[in-house]
Design a protein around this motif. Structure first.
Motif, PDB file in Angstrom:
ATOM      1  N   MET A   1     -21.598  11.235   5.596  1.00 41.60           N
ATOM      2  CA  MET A   1     -21.926  12.042   6.890  1.00 41.60           C
ATOM      3  C   MET A   1     -22.789  11.131   7.381  1.00 41.60           C
ATOM      4  O   MET A   1     -22.845  11.255   8.747  1.00 41.60           O
ATOM      5  CB  MET A   1     -22.791  13.257   6.182  1.00 41.60           C
ATOM      6  N   GLU A   2     -23.351  10.272   6.896  1.00 37.76           N
ATOM      7  CA  GLU A   2     -24.634   9.170   7.786  1.00 37.76           C
ATOM      8  C   GLU A   2     -23.559   8.731   8.823  1.00 37.76           C
ATOM      9  O   GLU A   2     -23.999   8.397   9.886  1.00 37.76           O
ATOM     10  CB  GLU A   2     -25.385   8.452   6.852  1.00 37.76           C
ATOM     11  N   ASN A   3     -22.541   8.038   8.204  1.00 44.32           N
ATOM     12  CA  ASN A   3     -21.728   7.427   9.007  1.00 44.32           C
ATOM     13  C   ASN A   3     -21.013   7.995  10.237  1.00 44.32           C
ATOM     14  O   ASN A   3     -20.992   7.741  11.148  1.00 44.32           O
ATOM     15  CB  ASN A   3     -20.569   6.839   7.960  1.00 44.32           C
ATOM     16  N   PHE A   4     -20.728   9.264  10.019  1.00 46.78           N
ATOM     17  CA  PHE A   4     -20.155  10.412  10.942  1.00 46.78           C
ATOM     18  C   PHE A   4     -21.277  10.477  12.104  1.00 46.78           C
ATOM     19  O   PHE A   4     -20.776  10.727  13.184  1.00 46.78           O
ATOM     20  CB  PHE A   4     -19.585  11.535  10.279  1.00 46.78           C
ATOM     21  N   LEU A   5     -22.344  10.691  11.571  1.00 46.69           N
ATOM     22  CA  LEU A   5     -23.691  11.029  12.491  1.00 46.69           C
ATOM     23  C   LEU A   5     -23.724   9.730  13.348  1.00 46.69           C
ATOM     24  O   LEU A   5     -24.214  10.013  14.638  1.00 46.69           O
ATOM     25  CB  LEU A   5     -24.627  11.645  11.780  1.00 46.69           C
ATOM     26  N   THR A   6     -23.726   8.692  12.860  1.00 44.45           N
ATOM     27  CA  THR A   6     -23.774   7.299  13.617  1.00 44.45           C
ATOM     28  C   THR A   6     -22.589   7.297  14.796  1.00 44.45           C
ATOM     29  O   THR A   6     -22.931   6.955  15.737  1.00 44.45           O
ATOM     30  CB  THR A   6     -23.757   6.048  12.989  1.00 44.45           C
ATOM     31  N   LYS A   7     -21.373   7.525  14.443  1.00 46.50           N
ATOM     32  CA  LYS A   7     -20.140   7.339  15.008  1.00 46.50           C
ATOM     33  C   LYS A   7     -20.105   8.329  16.013  1.00 46.50           C
ATOM     34  O   LYS A   7     -19.355   8.398  17.158  1.00 46.50           O
ATOM     35  CB  LYS A   7     -19.071   7.348  14.098  1.00 46.50           C
ATOM     36  N   TYR A   8     -20.323   9.732  15.897  1.00 44.43           N
ATOM     37  CA  TYR A   8     -19.991  10.984  16.606  1.00 44.43           C
ATOM     38  C   TYR A   8     -21.372  11.604  17.077  1.00 44.43           C
ATOM     39  O   TYR A   8     -21.967  11.958  16.282  1.00 44.43           O
ATOM     40  CB  TYR A   8     -19.127  11.780  15.971  1.00 44.43           C
ATOM     41  N   ASP A   9     -21.410  11.681  18.449  1.00 47.44           N
ATOM     42  CA  ASP A   9     -22.520  12.313  19.223  1.00 47.44           C
ATOM     43  C   ASP A   9     -22.614  13.775  19.020  1.00 47.44           C
ATOM     44  O   ASP A   9     -23.723  14.295  18.929  1.00 47.44           O
ATOM     45  CB  ASP A   9     -22.512  11.959  20.638  1.00 47.44           C
ATOM     46  N   ASN A  10     -21.522  14.299  18.920  1.00 43.29           N
ATOM     47  CA  ASN A  10     -21.133  15.821  18.852  1.00 43.29           C
ATOM     48  C   ASN A  10     -20.451  16.099  17.508  1.00 43.29           C
ATOM     49  O   ASN A  10     -19.049  15.961  17.624  1.00 43.29           O
ATOM     50  CB  ASN A  10     -20.657  16.513  20.151  1.00 43.29           C
ATOM     51  N   ILE A  11     -21.093  16.849  16.563  1.00 46.77           N
ATOM     52  CA  ILE A  11     -19.917  17.353  15.451  1.00 46.77           C
ATOM     53  C   ILE A  11     -20.659  18.648  15.364  1.00 46.77           C
ATOM     54  O   ILE A  11     -21.973  19.271  15.038  1.00 46.77           O
ATOM     55  CB  ILE A  11     -20.792  16.591  14.294  1.00 46.77           C
ATOM     56  N   ASP A  12     -19.707  19.746  15.460  1.00 46.04           N
ATOM     57  CA  ASP A  12     -19.914  21.202  15.548  1.00 46.04           C
ATOM     58  C   ASP A  12     -19.967  21.626  14.222  1.00 46.04           C
ATOM     59  O   ASP A  12     -20.566  22.753  13.725  1.00 46.04           O
ATOM     60  CB  ASP A  12     -18.881  21.928  16.263  1.00 46.04           C
ATOM     61  N   GLY A  13     -19.118  20.951  13.138  1.00 41.21           N
ATOM     62  CA  GLY A  13     -19.114  21.680  11.872  1.00 41.21           C
ATOM     63  C   GLY A  13     -18.370  20.494  10.771  1.00 41.21           C
ATOM     64  O   GLY A  13     -17.949  19.603  11.232  1.00 41.21           O
ATOM     65  N   VAL A  14     -18.679  20.750   9.556  1.00 44.30           N
ATOM     66  CA  VAL A  14     -18.327  19.850   8.506  1.00 44.30           C
ATOM     67  C   VAL A  14     -17.556  20.783   7.256  1.00 44.30           C
ATOM     68  O   VAL A  14     -18.272  21.695   6.949  1.00 44.30           O
ATOM     69  CB  VAL A  14     -19.751  19.257   7.915  1.00 44.30           C
ATOM     70  N   TYR A  15     -16.316  20.415   7.046  1.00 42.17           N
ATOM     71  CA  TYR A  15     -15.603  21.085   5.899  1.00 42.17           C
ATOM     72  C   TYR A  15     -15.720  19.987   4.642  1.00 42.17           C
ATOM     73  O   TYR A  15     -15.297  18.923   4.857  1.00 42.17           O
ATOM     74  CB  TYR A  15     -14.092  21.393   6.298  1.00 42.17           C
ATOM     75  N   SER A  16     -16.167  20.354   3.609  1.00 37.33           N
ATOM     76  CA  SER A  16     -16.104  19.641   2.387  1.00 37.33           C
ATOM     77  C   SER A  16     -15.467  20.411   1.304  1.00 37.33           C
ATOM     78  O   SER A  16     -15.367  21.401   1.252  1.00 37.33           O
ATOM     79  CB  SER A  16     -17.354  19.347   2.033  1.00 37.33           C
ATOM     80  N   GLY A  17     -14.592  19.412   0.741  1.00 39.53           N
ATOM     81  CA  GLY A  17     -13.772  20.163  -0.556  1.00 39.53           C
ATOM     82  C   GLY A  17     -14.552  20.644  -1.621  1.00 39.53           C
ATOM     83  O   GLY A  17     -13.831  21.410  -2.361  1.00 39.53           O
ATOM     84  N   ASP A  18     -15.744  20.429  -1.623  1.00 37.00           N
ATOM     85  CA  ASP A  18     -16.699  21.375  -2.744  1.00 37.00           C
ATOM     86  C   ASP A  18     -17.858  21.250  -1.989  1.00 37.00           C
ATOM     87  O   ASP A  18     -18.394  20.512  -1.307  1.00 37.00           O
ATOM     88  CB  ASP A  18     -16.301  21.020  -3.991  1.00 37.00           C
ATOM     89  N   ASP A  19     -18.832  22.167  -2.740  1.00 39.13           N
ATOM     90  CA  ASP A  19     -20.153  22.197  -2.302  1.00 39.13           C
ATOM     91  C   ASP A  19     -21.176  21.290  -2.700  1.00 39.13           C
ATOM     92  O   ASP A  19     -22.167  20.911  -2.193  1.00 39.13           O
ATOM     93  CB  ASP A  19     -20.763  23.678  -2.741  1.00 39.13           C
TER      94      ASP A  19
END
Length: 313
Positions: free
Chosen positions: A204-222
């Motif tokens: 997720m840290e990498n996603f946050l660095t890569k994308y300026d706008n993330i509206d939601g996150v789906y994860s395969g488990d909690d």
């Protein structure tokens, strides 16, 4: 007479020697995926042992593959040599275990697959699958994501362990349902979190660095979902971001209660374990059981979480 539950040491393939069971005792062997990887699997094992110990007609051999495919294949082969009455397998890899399952079938030993489905090539060699419908769980998560985002947005996905059937099925159910019912929501990228909270936080840290706008996150488990949530909170970007998961862990339940986590799918490891044991016993006793013996896994959100007990894992 009840003999007890026996273990093989984690990492060992050879079985712990067990005294001979009484003639009317059913001996059921189980080889699990990886008990130490998360609290769901730890709770499952504990519930399985408790259920077996409470049944005077059942003797069990409890094994753990530690996430190692070769070790699990060896454990299945040892259970065959032990001539147990039934084998329960929580596959480390749904495709790789098929040849060993075929060996059990040829030896006349019924096999029950638990929690995570075997590859379709192995269906002819098993008697039943006992566990959740992971395709449906993915669909439920997609429906909740669509509702939470009002039908539009950009999201990222953290999947489970690559090659693991549960991860494959939940991802497929989520992606297919999202494309069908909510085409306005776009998945920008998917990366595996391997069911691990710390790895998912790094993803997720990498996603946050890569994308300026993330509206939601789906994860395969909690477990992975809370890792993603922790990363977003640390970056100051969690507010307004929708987190959807599956297999509602205690940490997900607590985050939901705080309003930080939008929704999940409620799945009990205790019911999972009891269902697998009961299915195997019924098969040995000659009863008919469904080939796909699913147990219920309903949606859970902050609006209805009071109807569910806090998970113990």
């Amino acid at each position: 007479m009840k003999i007890g539950t026996h273990f093989a040491a984690l990492g060992a393939v050879a079985l712990v020697a067990a005294p001979a069971a009484a003639a009317d005792t059913i001996t059921i062997g189980i080889t699990q995926n990886n008990v130490g990887v998360d609290s769901y699997q730890t709770t499952y094992e504990r519930a399985f042992i408790e259920a077996a110990d409470a049944d005077p007609d059942v003797e069990t051999v409890v094994l753990d593959a530690g996430g190692d495919v070769a070790r699990q294949i060896g454990q299945i082969q040892d259970l065959i040599q032990q001539k147990v009455d039934a084998i329960i397998i929580w596959p480390t890899n749904g495709q790789a275990v098929v040849p060993a399952v075929r060996q059990a079938d040829r030896a006349g030993i019924p096999v029950v697959i638990t929690n995570s489905q075997i590859a379709e090539a192995g269906f002819d060699f098993i008697k039943s699958f006992s566990g959740p419908n992971n395709i449906v769980q993915g669909e439920y998560s997609a429906q909740m994501m669509c509702d939470a985002l009002g039908g539009k947005g950009q999201i990222v996905q953290i999947s489970g362990q690559p090659g693991y059937t549960t991860a494959i099925e939940r991802q497929k159910g989520f992606e297919d349902e999202l494309a069908k019912s909510c085409p306005g929501v776009t998945i920008m990228e998917t990366q595996p979190g391997d069911w691990n909270r710390e790895k998912s936080q790094r993803v997720m840290e990498n996603f946050l660095t890569k994308y300026d706008n993330i509206d939601g996150v789906y994860s395969g488990d909690d477990n992975m979902g809370v890792g993603a949530l922790n990363a977003a909170k640390a970056s100051g970007r969690a507010d307004g971001m929708v987190f959807i998961g599956a297999t509602n862990f205690a940490v997900g339940y607590e985050a939901m209660g705080r309003g930080e986590y939008w929704g999940s799918v409620y799945q009990s490891p205790v019911e999972d374990a009891k269902n697998a044991l009961a299915t195997a016993k019924a098969i040995v006793e000659g009863e008919e059981v469904p080939f796909l013996n699913y147990f219920d896994t309903p949606k859970i959100t902050k609006d209805n979480m009071s109807e569910f007990e806090k998970p113990v894992f």
